[in-house]
Design an enzyme around this catalytic site. Structure first.
Site, PDB file in Angstrom:
ATOM      1  N   LYS A   1       9.552  -2.152  15.393  1.00  0.00           N
ATOM      2  CA  LYS A   1      10.063  -0.916  14.773  1.00  0.00           C
ATOM      3  C   LYS A   1      11.139  -0.273  15.654  1.00  0.00           C
ATOM      4  O   LYS A   1      12.138   0.251  15.165  1.00  0.00           O
ATOM      5  CB  LYS A   1       8.923   0.077  14.532  1.00  0.00           C
ATOM      6  CG  LYS A   1       7.883  -0.396  13.545  1.00  0.00           C
ATOM      7  CD  LYS A   1       8.437  -0.492  12.134  1.00  0.00           C
ATOM      8  CE  LYS A   1       7.390  -0.963  11.153  1.00  0.00           C
ATOM      9  NZ  LYS A   1       7.912  -1.149   9.794  1.00  0.00           N
TER      10      LYS A   1
ATOM     11  N   TYR B   1       4.218  -5.147  17.422  1.00  0.00           N
ATOM     12  CA  TYR B   1       4.526  -4.497  16.137  1.00  0.00           C
ATOM     13  C   TYR B   1       5.371  -3.234  16.376  1.00  0.00           C
ATOM     14  O   TYR B   1       6.412  -3.034  15.744  1.00  0.00           O
ATOM     15  CB  TYR B   1       3.218  -4.156  15.404  1.00  0.00           C
ATOM     16  CG  TYR B   1       3.356  -3.106  14.359  1.00  0.00           C
ATOM     17  CD1 TYR B   1       3.967  -3.390  13.137  1.00  0.00           C
ATOM     18  CD2 TYR B   1       2.894  -1.799  14.582  1.00  0.00           C
ATOM     19  CE1 TYR B   1       4.114  -2.407  12.175  1.00  0.00           C
ATOM     20  CE2 TYR B   1       3.036  -0.821  13.626  1.00  0.00           C
ATOM     21  CZ  TYR B   1       3.643  -1.122  12.424  1.00  0.00           C
ATOM     22  OH  TYR B   1       3.789  -0.137  11.480  1.00  0.00           O
TER      23      TYR B   1
ATOM     24  N   TYR C   1       0.838  -1.216   0.000  1.00  0.00           N
ATOM     25  CA  TYR C   1       0.000   0.000   0.000  1.00  0.00           C
ATOM     26  C   TYR C   1       0.870   1.262   0.000  1.00  0.00           C
ATOM     27  O   TYR C   1       0.727   2.138  -0.860  1.00  0.00           O
ATOM     28  CB  TYR C   1      -0.940  -0.050   1.214  1.00  0.00           C
ATOM     29  CG  TYR C   1      -1.622   1.248   1.542  1.00  0.00           C
ATOM     30  CD1 TYR C   1      -2.415   1.902   0.601  1.00  0.00           C
ATOM     31  CD2 TYR C   1      -1.474   1.830   2.801  1.00  0.00           C
ATOM     32  CE1 TYR C   1      -3.040   3.094   0.902  1.00  0.00           C
ATOM     33  CE2 TYR C   1      -2.102   3.020   3.108  1.00  0.00           C
ATOM     34  CZ  TYR C   1      -2.881   3.651   2.162  1.00  0.00           C
ATOM     35  OH  TYR C   1      -3.493   4.843   2.469  1.00  0.00           O
TER      36      TYR C   1
ATOM     37  N   SER D   1       7.046   3.833  12.639  1.00  0.00           N
ATOM     38  CA  SER D   1       5.640   4.063  13.019  1.00  0.00           C
ATOM     39  C   SER D   1       5.534   4.821  14.331  1.00  0.00           C
ATOM     40  O   SER D   1       6.381   4.665  15.224  1.00  0.00           O
ATOM     41  CB  SER D   1       4.972   2.698  13.175  1.00  0.00           C
ATOM     42  OG  SER D   1       3.713   2.837  13.790  1.00  0.00           O
TER      43      SER D   1
ATOM     44  N   ARG E   1     -11.399  -0.946  21.945  1.00  0.00           N
ATOM     45  CA  ARG E   1     -10.418  -1.964  21.563  1.00  0.00           C
ATOM     46  C   ARG E   1      -9.219  -1.807  22.497  1.00  0.00           C
ATOM     47  O   ARG E   1      -8.738  -0.688  22.723  1.00  0.00           O
ATOM     48  CB  ARG E   1      -9.996  -1.738  20.107  1.00  0.00           C
ATOM     49  CG  ARG E   1      -8.997  -2.741  19.588  1.00  0.00           C
ATOM     50  CD  ARG E   1      -8.786  -2.592  18.089  1.00  0.00           C
ATOM     51  NE  ARG E   1      -8.157  -1.315  17.730  1.00  0.00           N
ATOM     52  CZ  ARG E   1      -7.864  -0.952  16.487  1.00  0.00           C
ATOM     53  NH1 ARG E   1      -8.157  -1.756  15.479  1.00  0.00           N
ATOM     54  NH2 ARG E   1      -7.290   0.213  16.237  1.00  0.00           N
TER      55      ARG E   1
HETATM   56  C1  UD1 Z   1      -2.856   1.560  13.758  1.00  0.00           C
HETATM   57  C2  UD1 Z   1      -1.949   0.660  14.543  1.00  0.00           C
HETATM   58  C3  UD1 Z   1      -0.688   1.381  14.837  1.00  0.00           C
HETATM   59  C4  UD1 Z   1      -0.057   1.899  13.585  1.00  0.00           C
HETATM   60  C5  UD1 Z   1      -1.044   2.820  12.923  1.00  0.00           C
HETATM   61  C6  UD1 Z   1      -0.513   3.367  11.639  1.00  0.00           C
HETATM   62  C7  UD1 Z   1      -3.414  -0.791  15.850  1.00  0.00           C
HETATM   63  C8  UD1 Z   1      -3.939  -1.089  17.207  1.00  0.00           C
HETATM   64  N1  UD1 Z   1      -2.594   0.264  15.760  1.00  0.00           N
HETATM   65  O1  UD1 Z   1      -3.227   2.659  14.553  1.00  0.00           O
HETATM   66  O2  UD1 Z   1       0.197   0.511  15.478  1.00  0.00           O
HETATM   67  O3  UD1 Z   1       1.114   2.614  13.877  1.00  0.00           O
HETATM   68  O4  UD1 Z   1      -2.221   2.080  12.621  1.00  0.00           O
HETATM   69  O5  UD1 Z   1      -0.368   2.307  10.712  1.00  0.00           O
HETATM   70  O6  UD1 Z   1      -3.703  -1.490  14.879  1.00  0.00           O
HETATM   71  N2  UD1 Z   1     -11.547   2.181  14.794  1.00  0.00           N
HETATM   72  C9  UD1 Z   1     -12.886   1.864  14.959  1.00  0.00           C
HETATM   73  N3  UD1 Z   1     -13.379   0.803  14.264  1.00  0.00           N
HETATM   74  C10 UD1 Z   1     -12.618   0.040  13.397  1.00  0.00           C
HETATM   75  C11 UD1 Z   1     -11.241   0.383  13.239  1.00  0.00           C
HETATM   76  C12 UD1 Z   1     -10.744   1.464  13.960  1.00  0.00           C
HETATM   77  O7  UD1 Z   1     -13.616   2.504  15.709  1.00  0.00           O
HETATM   78  O8  UD1 Z   1     -13.123  -0.929  12.806  1.00  0.00           O
HETATM   79  C13 UD1 Z   1     -10.998   3.357  15.522  1.00  0.00           C
HETATM   80  C14 UD1 Z   1      -9.879   3.039  16.496  1.00  0.00           C
HETATM   81  O9  UD1 Z   1     -10.376   2.756  17.774  1.00  0.00           O
HETATM   82  C15 UD1 Z   1      -9.046   4.327  16.441  1.00  0.00           C
HETATM   83  C16 UD1 Z   1      -9.235   4.826  15.015  1.00  0.00           C
HETATM   84  O10 UD1 Z   1     -10.428   4.193  14.541  1.00  0.00           O
HETATM   85  O11 UD1 Z   1      -9.579   5.289  17.307  1.00  0.00           O
HETATM   86  C17 UD1 Z   1      -8.097   4.463  14.079  1.00  0.00           C
HETATM   87  O12 UD1 Z   1      -7.855   3.062  14.165  1.00  0.00           O
HETATM   88  P1  UD1 Z   1      -6.870   2.291  13.156  1.00  0.00           P
HETATM   89  O13 UD1 Z   1      -7.147   2.710  11.764  1.00  0.00           O
HETATM   90  O14 UD1 Z   1      -6.962   0.829  13.471  1.00  0.00           O
HETATM   91  O15 UD1 Z   1      -5.451   2.866  13.505  1.00  0.00           O
HETATM   92  P2  UD1 Z   1      -4.692   2.941  14.925  1.00  0.00           P
HETATM   93  O16 UD1 Z   1      -5.187   1.907  15.834  1.00  0.00           O
HETATM   94  O17 UD1 Z   1      -4.741   4.358  15.390  1.00  0.00           O
END
Ligand code: UD1
Length: 321
Positions: free
Chosen positions: A144, A140, A11, A116, A281
């Site tokens: 890094k 993860y 990506y 990251s 989560r």
């Molecule tokens: C994720 C990674 C992090 C990485 C970053 C950038 C995890 C726990 N963390 O961050 O290590 O550095 O990407 O690549 O995977 N959310 C929902 N519903 C969903 C998915 C997400 O509510 O189905 C919310 C989460 O709670 C958060 C936000 O959306 O508040 C962003 O989530 P996500 O896209 O998974 O990224 P991060 O967890 O911030």
């Protein structure tokens, strides 16, 4: 310059390839297609198929005289890294050490790492700058940190110069639609919202609406992948011009909540995207926002495509097809 992108069909790697090609550079792609996609290998690049765990394949490719090597070949699902740490130890740590060692063997002294914001863990203060303590909350993020530590050692012991780019939340797609293949089984928020819009999944689960934020949902710093790609070109230019190393945050410096993302996606798509609120989560902080002052000062980089509108519009265009 001549640049090798390990993980160049993924990506972020695909967008990085586009940015180097646009700058008139020679681009090699080294990828094992474990998550990268063949359809994303851009015309004008040279493909070397192989894994960073395969020393022979890596060595054969690295011997091809590269000015800069960019390492984007990593698994990145933080949740999975907690249930299957071996997978992350093997690919992200062993594979990266292979790259660093073999670069040294082939006298490649310019290395760019996809790092990251996960290296910081739960924020102690905001916005997060590069002096923030490193205390990853998932394996993860720890991988890094280990790679960064090794780069620091190889810098002082073997004269390897590196630029480590600590991405905040990478999002968006090439606005000209040149990236054809979408990520498989995405777990990040914006792709999940898109799949819910298209009926590929039943709904979006919002992980908690009781955070101490204005609308109760989590706030993140989303940075457009085209901006991230641009930082790699600037990082490579930095390495060509300076005999030193650098670690910088890449973020938009703006916080967006889950609900703001959902509302914008509903507006742009015109679809009443279904969602429900579920529990938090584990390991999700309320708010993460970057300070990118150092990237601005040292790389003359700033996020130019990371508005809420551009993030959602370019992603919707890619998903809608
Ligand atoms: C994720 C990674 C992090 C990485 C970053 C950038 C995890 C726990 N963390 O961050 O290590 O550095 O990407 O690549 O995977 N959310 C929902 N519903 C969903 C998915 C997400 O509510 O189905 C919310 C989460 O709670 C958060 C936000 O959306 O508040 C962003 O989530 P996500 O896209 O998974 O990224 P991060 O967890 O911030």
């Amino acid at each position: 310059m001549k640049v090798l992108l390990c993980g160049g069909a993924g990506y972020i790697g695909t967008h990085v390839a586009l940015a180097f090609l646009e700058g008139g550079h020679k681009v090699g792609i080294f990828d094992d297609f474990s998550s990268g996609l063949r359809e994303n290998v851009q015309a004008g690049t040279t493909l070397y198929e192989g894994s960073i765990l395969d020393e022979k394949a890596l060595e054969a490719t690295l011997s091809d005289r590269w000015d800069v090597v960019v390492h984007l070949a990593a698994f990145k699902a933080a949740g999975e890294s907690m249930t299957n740490p071996s997978k992350y130890a093997h690919n992200n740590i062993t594979g990266s050490l292979n790259m660093i060692r073999l670069c040294e063997r082939h006298s490649i002294k310019k290395f760019i790492l996809s790092s990251s914001a996960a290296v910081y863990g739960e924020p102690v203060y905001l916005p997060i700058d590069e002096n923030h303590p490193l205390k990853p909350m998932n394996y993860y993020g720890y991988t890094k940190q280990v790679i960064e530590d090794n780069l620091r050692w190889f810098h002082s012991l073997a004269g390897m110069n590196y630029v480590s780019l600590r991405y905040f939340n990478a999002a968006g797609y090439d606005r000209d639609g040149r990236m054809k293949g979408l990520e498989r089984n995405p777990a990040n928020l914006i792709p999940v919202v898109m799949e819910a819009a298209l009926g590929k999944r039943e709904r979006l689960d919002i992980f908690g609406d009781d955070y101490p934020t204005a609308d109760g949902t989590g706030i993140r710093d989303y940075v457009h992948v085209t901006d991230l790609a641009d930082a790699h070109v600037k990082g490579a230019e930095y390495l060509m011009e300076n005999d030193s190393s650098l670690t910088v945050n890449l973020g938009s410096e703006e916080g967006l909540s889950v609900k703001e993302i959902l509302d914008e996606a509903r507006k742009v798509s015109g679809i009443d995207i279904p969602y429900r609120i579920v529990g938090r989560r584990e390991g999700d902080p309320a708010k993460l926002v970057a300070s990118s002052t150092l990237a601005r000062q040292r790389l003359e980089w700033t996020a130019r495509h990371s508005s809420l509108e551009e993030l959602i519009e370019t992603t919707w265009k890619a998903y809608k097809g």
